[in-house]
Write a protein that holds these residues in place. Structure first.
Motif, short mmCIF file in Angstrom:
data_model
loop_
_atom_site.label_atom_id
_atom_site.label_comp_id
_atom_site.label_asym_id
_atom_site.label_seq_id
_atom_site.Cartn_x
_atom_site.Cartn_y
_atom_site.Cartn_z
N GLY A 1 -8.83 14.87 10.32
CA GLY A 1 -7.98 15.79 9.57
C GLY A 1 -8.68 16.63 8.62
O GLY A 1 -8.52 17.59 8.53
N PRO A 2 -9.22 16.57 7.41
CA PRO A 2 -9.84 17.21 6.49
C PRO A 2 -11.12 18.47 7.41
O PRO A 2 -10.47 19.43 7.16
CB PRO A 2 -11.10 17.24 5.53
CG PRO A 2 -10.49 15.07 5.56
CD PRO A 2 -9.49 15.11 7.00
N VAL B 1 -2.02 13.22 4.35
CA VAL B 1 -1.77 14.89 4.56
C VAL B 1 -1.19 15.51 3.54
O VAL B 1 -1.68 16.73 3.55
CB VAL B 1 -0.63 13.93 5.75
CG1 VAL B 1 -0.75 15.94 6.15
CG2 VAL B 1 -1.59 14.15 6.89
N ASP C 1 -6.30 7.47 -0.55
CA ASP C 1 -6.24 6.42 -0.86
C ASP C 1 -7.39 6.35 -1.88
O ASP C 1 -8.24 6.38 -2.02
CB ASP C 1 -7.05 4.49 0.93
CG ASP C 1 -6.24 4.85 1.85
OD1 ASP C 1 -4.65 5.08 1.73
OD2 ASP C 1 -6.31 4.21 2.39
N HIS D 1 0.70 -1.14 0.20
CA HIS D 1 -0.72 -0.04 0.03
C HIS D 1 0.70 1.34 -0.26
O HIS D 1 0.33 1.89 -1.05
CB HIS D 1 -0.58 0.04 1.23
CG HIS D 1 -1.80 1.51 1.27
ND1 HIS D 1 -2.95 0.74 0.24
CD2 HIS D 1 -1.76 2.11 1.82
CE1 HIS D 1 -3.90 1.96 1.17
NE2 HIS D 1 -2.68 2.80 2.21
N GLY E 1 -0.89 12.42 9.88
CA GLY E 1 -2.51 11.91 10.36
C GLY E 1 -3.09 12.09 10.96
O GLY E 1 -4.62 12.41 11.32
N ALA F 1 -8.36 20.94 9.10
CA ALA F 1 -8.12 22.12 7.60
C ALA F 1 -8.85 22.74 7.34
O ALA F 1 -9.16 24.24 7.41
CB ALA F 1 -7.38 20.81 7.10
N GLY G 1 0.20 10.65 0.26
CA GLY G 1 -0.28 9.98 1.52
C GLY G 1 -1.56 11.01 1.77
O GLY G 1 -1.26 11.99 1.34
N GLY H 1 -2.60 8.68 7.42
CA GLY H 1 -3.29 8.18 8.53
C GLY H 1 -1.93 7.07 9.39
O GLY H 1 -2.15 7.55 10.89
N GLY H 2 -1.25 5.90 9.21
CA GLY H 2 -0.40 5.52 10.39
C GLY H 2 0.73 5.65 9.88
O GLY H 2 2.04 4.88 10.23
N PHE I 1 -3.45 15.30 13.33
CA PHE I 1 -4.80 15.51 13.24
C PHE I 1 -6.07 15.22 13.50
O PHE I 1 -6.44 16.07 14.11
CB PHE I 1 -4.75 16.02 11.31
CG PHE I 1 -4.38 16.92 10.50
CD1 PHE I 1 -4.39 18.34 11.01
CD2 PHE I 1 -2.77 16.91 10.05
CE1 PHE I 1 -3.72 19.26 9.78
CE2 PHE I 1 -1.84 17.93 9.45
CZ PHE I 1 -2.58 19.10 9.83
N ASP I 2 -6.17 13.77 13.15
CA ASP I 2 -7.53 13.33 13.30
C ASP I 2 -7.35 14.01 15.10
O ASP I 2 -9.18 13.86 15.82
CB ASP I 2 -7.52 11.39 13.07
CG ASP I 2 -7.01 12.07 11.69
OD1 ASP I 2 -8.21 12.60 11.12
OD2 ASP I 2 -6.62 10.55 11.10
O1 KG4 Z 1 -2.98 7.44 2.67
P1 KG4 Z 1 -4.87 8.11 3.99
O2 KG4 Z 1 -5.56 8.03 3.11
O3 KG4 Z 1 -5.07 6.11 4.16
C1 KG4 Z 1 -3.68 6.18 5.40
O4 KG4 Z 1 -3.48 4.79 4.77
O5 KG4 Z 1 -3.46 6.08 6.31
O6 KG4 Z 1 -4.57 8.98 5.39
C2 KG4 Z 1 -5.62 9.04 5.70
C3 KG4 Z 1 -5.25 10.21 6.80
C4 KG4 Z 1 -5.44 10.94 7.64
O7 KG4 Z 1 -5.46 10.68 8.81
C5 KG4 Z 1 -7.06 12.15 7.02
O8 KG4 Z 1 -7.43 13.18 9.04
C6 KG4 Z 1 -5.69 13.01 7.13
O9 KG4 Z 1 -5.77 11.37 5.61
N1 KG4 Z 1 -6.13 13.69 5.96
C7 KG4 Z 1 -5.71 15.05 5.78
C8 KG4 Z 1 -6.31 15.78 4.93
N2 KG4 Z 1 -7.15 14.84 4.29
C9 KG4 Z 1 -6.94 13.55 4.74
N3 KG4 Z 1 -5.45 15.57 7.43
C10 KG4 Z 1 -4.64 17.21 7.06
N4 KG4 Z 1 -5.62 17.64 5.57
C11 KG4 Z 1 -6.36 17.05 4.95
N5 KG4 Z 1 -6.77 17.99 3.86
#
Ligand code: KG4
Ligand code: ZN
Length: 340
Positions: free
Chosen positions: A179-180, A268, A299, A110, A162, A183, A266, A136-137, A165-166
């Motif tokens: 996260g979003p 973020v 993702d 991934h 991430g 933001a 990713g 996120g991870g 943020f969460d």
């Molecule tokens: O890559 P991803 O979709 O899934 C993983 O593989 O973890 O990342 C998800 C992470 C979440 O923590 C989400 O809150 C963060 O990315 N995220 C953001 C934004 N869009 C997604 N963090 C800050 N600002 C954003 N606009």
């Protein structure tokens, strides 16, 4: 041409990628509404929903691409890391389709998918480059030399960017996924109104730490009555702190490696403030920065299709059997291996 499936967490996705014509279709169903009630992803519910969604998404992707199964050269799927039950749903379907159609199947890492996502854009970065992988991870700085040749320069000691943020979003009472939402709230906050610590930015090295930010945010929340402006100011403070640290360390890594290209990948990476800041700072020092479009930061199956296609084209095939891995260090990846 490859068909790809992604089901490592809470998005079900399918995509069709042509080596010559590029991306022909990418379909996605997000399970956020399903998990919102619980404030986070419930693995069993995620798996059950992938089972419902994946096959219709495959049909939709093939239809939209105008591609028949007989035209495909392989089926790619996310084999890890992720939620093991969720991974199994995609792996089982991908392997069954590949078997039925007489095609090779390939299990994709991934994070390699995330790392390669910027290559779906035009102009695409070339190797070698520095990659900032922020999901996120995971929070990692990587020297990427070639497909499957990644050297980890530094990563987080505790929470991922991430995750920070969460978790801070949750403390501010924002719904999942935070996260979003954080933001969006930060846009109404005033710059500098809520200064928060920049963990490890003042220390040498390329390691990160974000767990202290939660504590600082809880203290800030308790320090003053929380009206709308104060909440927005805190959100702004959180975003500024995270962006500052990510940007500071990424620029330091560019200096240390002498690389002139930075790739951001990713979830973020979808953050506008991070994108603007990196764009500005990289331009100022003559480095180029590459991002996937926002929908390919989070993702998706397009990135899995690309990683699968690149490996299939170089002769790699996954051994038969249904092997997925909840944990799978990126450092274990190798350049594609031809089947003996
Ligand atoms: O890559 P991803 O979709 O899934 C993983 O593989 O973890 O990342 C998800 C992470 C979440 O923590 C989400 O809150 C963060 O990315 N995220 C953001 C934004 N869009 C997604 N963090 C800050 N600002 C954003 N606009
Ligand atoms: Zn991801």
């Amino acid at each position: 041409m490859v068909l790809a499936l992604e089901s490592s967490c809470d998005e079900s996705a399918a995509a069709v990628l042509d080596a010559r014509r590029g991306l022909l279709a990418h379909e996605l169903f997000s399970q956020v509404d399903l998990h919102r009630l619980y404030g986070g992803v419930v693995p069993e519910l995620a798996s059950r929903d992938h089972v419902r969604r994946l096959l219709p998404l495959v049909r939709q992707a093939l239809e939209r691409a105008g591609v028949a199964p007989g035209e495909l050269g392989g089926v790619a799927y996310t084999a890890g890391p992720g939620l093991v039950g969720a991974l199994l749903t995609g792996a089982a379907l991908a392997r069954a389709l590949a078997h039925g159609w007489g095609l090779p199947a390939i299990g994709v890492h991934h994070l390699e998918g995330h790392l390669l996502a910027p290559l779906l854009e035009d102009p695409a970065p070339s190797f070698p480059h520095l990659a900032l992988l922020v999901s996120g991870g995971h929070t990692m700085l990587i020297e990427a030399h070639a497909l499957g040749d990644y050297r980890l320069l530094g990563e987080t000691r505790d929470d991922a960017a991430g995750e920070a943020f969460d978790k801070c979003a949750k403390l501010l009472g924002l719904p999942y996924p935070g996260g979003p939402q954080l933001a969006a709230l930060a846009a109404a906050g005033r710059a500098g109104a809520c200064p928060l610590p920049r963990p490890m930015l003042d220390r040498p090295g390329l390691e990160f730490s974000f767990s202290g930010l939660k504590t600082a945010v809880s203290l800030a929340i308790r320090a003053q009555p929380l009206d709308d402006q104060r909440r927005a100011d805190i959100a702004r403070g959180v975003q500024e702190a995270i962006v500052d640290v990510l940007c500071g360390k990424a620029l330091r890594a560019l200096d240390q490696t002498g690389l002139a290209a930075l790739v951001v990948a990713g979830g973020v990476g979808a953050n506008t403030s991070l994108r603007e800041r990196l764009q500005r700072e990289c331009a100022a020092r003559g480095a180029r920065v590459y991002f996937p479009r926002a929908e390919f930061c989070t993702d998706n199956a397009a990135m899995i299709a690309l990683a699968g296609l690149m490996r299939l084209e170089r002769g790699e095939r996954s051994a038969p059997g249904l092997a997925v891995r909840a944990r799978w260090p990126l450092a274990e990846l190798r350049p594609p291996k031809r089947e003996p």
